[in-house]
Write a protein that holds these residues in place. Structure first.
Motif, PDB file in Angstrom:
ATOM      1  N   GLY A   1      -8.030 -42.285 -10.092  1.00 22.65           N
ATOM      2  CA  GLY A   1      -8.135 -42.418 -11.537  1.00 22.65           C
ATOM      3  C   GLY A   1      -6.923 -41.879 -12.265  1.00 22.65           C
ATOM      4  N   TYR A   2      -6.469 -40.701 -11.859  1.00 28.88           N
ATOM      5  CA  TYR A   2      -5.301 -40.102 -12.501  1.00 28.88           C
ATOM      6  C   TYR A   2      -4.012 -40.849 -12.152  1.00 28.88           C
ATOM      7  N   ALA A   3      -3.910 -41.339 -10.923  1.00 35.11           N
ATOM      8  CA  ALA A   3      -2.713 -42.086 -10.534  1.00 35.11           C
ATOM      9  C   ALA A   3      -2.604 -43.375 -11.331  1.00 35.11           C
ATOM     10  N   ALA A   4      -3.724 -44.060 -11.521  1.00 38.17           N
ATOM     11  CA  ALA A   4      -3.719 -45.295 -12.301  1.00 38.17           C
ATOM     12  C   ALA A   4      -3.356 -45.011 -13.761  1.00 38.17           C
ATOM     13  N   TRP A   5      -3.921 -43.946 -14.315  1.00 37.69           N
ATOM     14  CA  TRP A   5      -3.597 -43.587 -15.706  1.00 37.69           C
ATOM     15  C   TRP A   5      -2.116 -43.222 -15.843  1.00 37.69           C
ATOM     16  N   SER A   6      -1.601 -42.436 -14.886  1.00 34.65           N
ATOM     17  CA  SER A   6      -0.203 -42.007 -14.937  1.00 34.65           C
ATOM     18  C   SER A   6       0.736 -43.195 -14.828  1.00 34.65           C
ATOM     19  N   SER A   7       0.406 -44.136 -13.957  1.00 30.24           N
ATOM     20  CA  SER A   7       1.221 -45.332 -13.796  1.00 30.24           C
ATOM     21  C   SER A   7       1.268 -46.130 -15.097  1.00 30.24           C
ATOM     22  N   ALA A   8       0.113 -46.292 -15.726  1.00 24.13           N
ATOM     23  CA  ALA A   8       0.067 -47.039 -16.983  1.00 24.13           C
ATOM     24  C   ALA A   8       0.853 -46.309 -18.067  1.00 24.13           C
ATOM     25  N   PHE A   9       0.757 -44.995 -18.099  1.00 25.89           N
ATOM     26  CA  PHE A   9       1.466 -44.204 -19.112  1.00 25.89           C
ATOM     27  C   PHE A   9       2.975 -44.344 -18.938  1.00 25.89           C
TER      28      PHE A   9
ATOM     29  N   GLY B   1       3.019 -48.062  -6.049  1.00 26.92           N
ATOM     30  CA  GLY B   1       3.888 -49.074  -6.617  1.00 26.92           C
ATOM     31  C   GLY B   1       4.514 -48.769  -7.960  1.00 26.92           C
ATOM     32  N   LEU B   2       4.293 -47.581  -8.524  1.00 24.28           N
ATOM     33  CA  LEU B   2       4.926 -47.251  -9.796  1.00 24.28           C
ATOM     34  C   LEU B   2       6.436 -47.129  -9.587  1.00 24.28           C
TER      35      LEU B   2
END
Length: 249
Positions: free
Chosen positions: A47-55, A82-83
Motif C-alpha cells: 500500500g505504501y509503495a503504491a502510494w509513494s510511486s504515485a506521489f 518499477g518506479l
C-alpha cells in the motif's frame, strides 16, 4: 524522502536542511503526521509503495528517492516494482524481517505489547500507544548519543510526533509490515545506483547485516557512520547529508 515508522516529515528535516543545492520533498506517509489514511487497501508495504510511486510520479518524476528505516523498505519496494528514479538512498535500512533476525526476543516482546494494545478497548489501547511512557521507552532504547542536550531534544521530538498516527488500525497495520519485511526482499530488483548509509551502533540492523544487504543489490555501495545508531537522522544529520551530497553530485 520517506520517513520511518511512527514518524512524519519533521524527522527528516535535520537532513534536508543541510542539503544545499537540492529541492527536497518530505511528505507524511498516509496515516501519519498530517496525512489522512489510505482510502483503500492496507497500510502495508504494498500500500505504501503504491502510494509513494504515485506521489513521486506526480510531483517529482525522475527524482532521487530516499527512505529511512521503515521508509527504506517502502522506497525499495516502490523502485523494485518499477518506479523510475535517478538514484536510491537508504538511511539505516532495515535489512530483513525482524521476526527472523538476531534480535527476535526484543521484536517478539514489542509485538506482544502491540497485540495487547490491540486487544484493549480502542480508546484505551490507543491511549497506551500514544502515552509518554511508551514513547520514552522506545526513545531511550534507540538513542545512542552521550550529548545530554541532544538526548533531551531527541526525546522531545519523539514526545511531539511519535503519537501522530491517525488511529490504532493504521499503526497496527504499519507496525506489522515493519517487523515482517525488509529491504532484502527488493534489493535484487533495483536497477538504479543505490547508497546505503549504515551505522555502527544500529540496534535494528547490525553492521554485519548491512554488509550482507549491500551485496544483494546490482549497483550499490555502503557507507558506515561510526558511534551512532538508528537515529542517525537526529544524531548525525550533517554526516548523512554530506554522504548524500557526494553520492548525488
Amino acid at each position: 524522502m520517506l520517513h520511518g515508522l511512527r514518524g512524519d516529515h519533521h524527522g527528516l528535516e535535520p537532513i534536508a536542511s543541510q542539503l544545499s543545492g537540492f529541492h527536497v520533498l518530505v511528505p507524511d506517509l498516509p496515516g501519519f503526521g498530517e496525512a489522512p489514511p489510505l482510502t483503500s487497501g492496507s497500510h502495508d508495504i504494498a500500500g505504501y509503495a503504491a502510494w509513494s510511486s504515485a506521489f513521486v510520479r506526480a510531483v517529482a518524476p525522475g527524482a532521487a528517492l530516499l527512505g529511512h528505516s521503515f521508509g527504506s523498505i517502502v522506497a525499495s519496494a516502490a523502485v523494485a516494482d518499477g518506479l523510475p528514479v535517478r538514484a536510491l538512498v537508504l538511511v539505516t535500512p532495515v535489512a530483513g524481517s525482524a521476526l527472523g533476525g538476531p534480535r527476535q526476543a526484543m521484536t517478539k516482546a514489542t509485538v506482544l505489547v502491540h497485540r495487547l494494545c490491540a486487544a484493549l478497548p480502542e480508546r484505551l489501547g490507543t491511549a497506551v500507544l500514544r502515552s509518554r511512557l511508551f514513547t520514552r521507552v522506545a526513545s531511550v532504547a534507540m538513542v545512542k548519543t552521550s550529548d545530554r542536550e541532544l538526548r533531551r531534544w531527541i526525546h522531545a521530538e519523539h514526545d511531539r510526533y511519535f503519537g501522530g498516527f491517525a488511529d490504532r488500525r493504521v499503526l497496527m497495520e504499519a507496525f506489522g509490515a515493519s517487523v515482517s519485511h525488509g529491504v532484502d526482499e527488493s534489493a535484487a530488483r533495483i536497477p538504479v545506483p543505490t547508497l546505503l548509509i549504515g551505522t555502527t551502533l544500529d540496534d535494528i540492523t547490525a553492521p554485519a547485516e548491512q554488509e550482507r544487504l549491500v551485496t544483494l543489490f546490482p549497483h550499490a555501495r555502503l557507507e558506515m557512520i561510526d558511534d551512532t545508531g538508528h537515529l542517525v537522522h537526529y544524531e548525525r544529520p550533517d554526516a548523512v547529508a554530506a554522504l548524500i551530497g557526494r553520492f548525488l553530485a
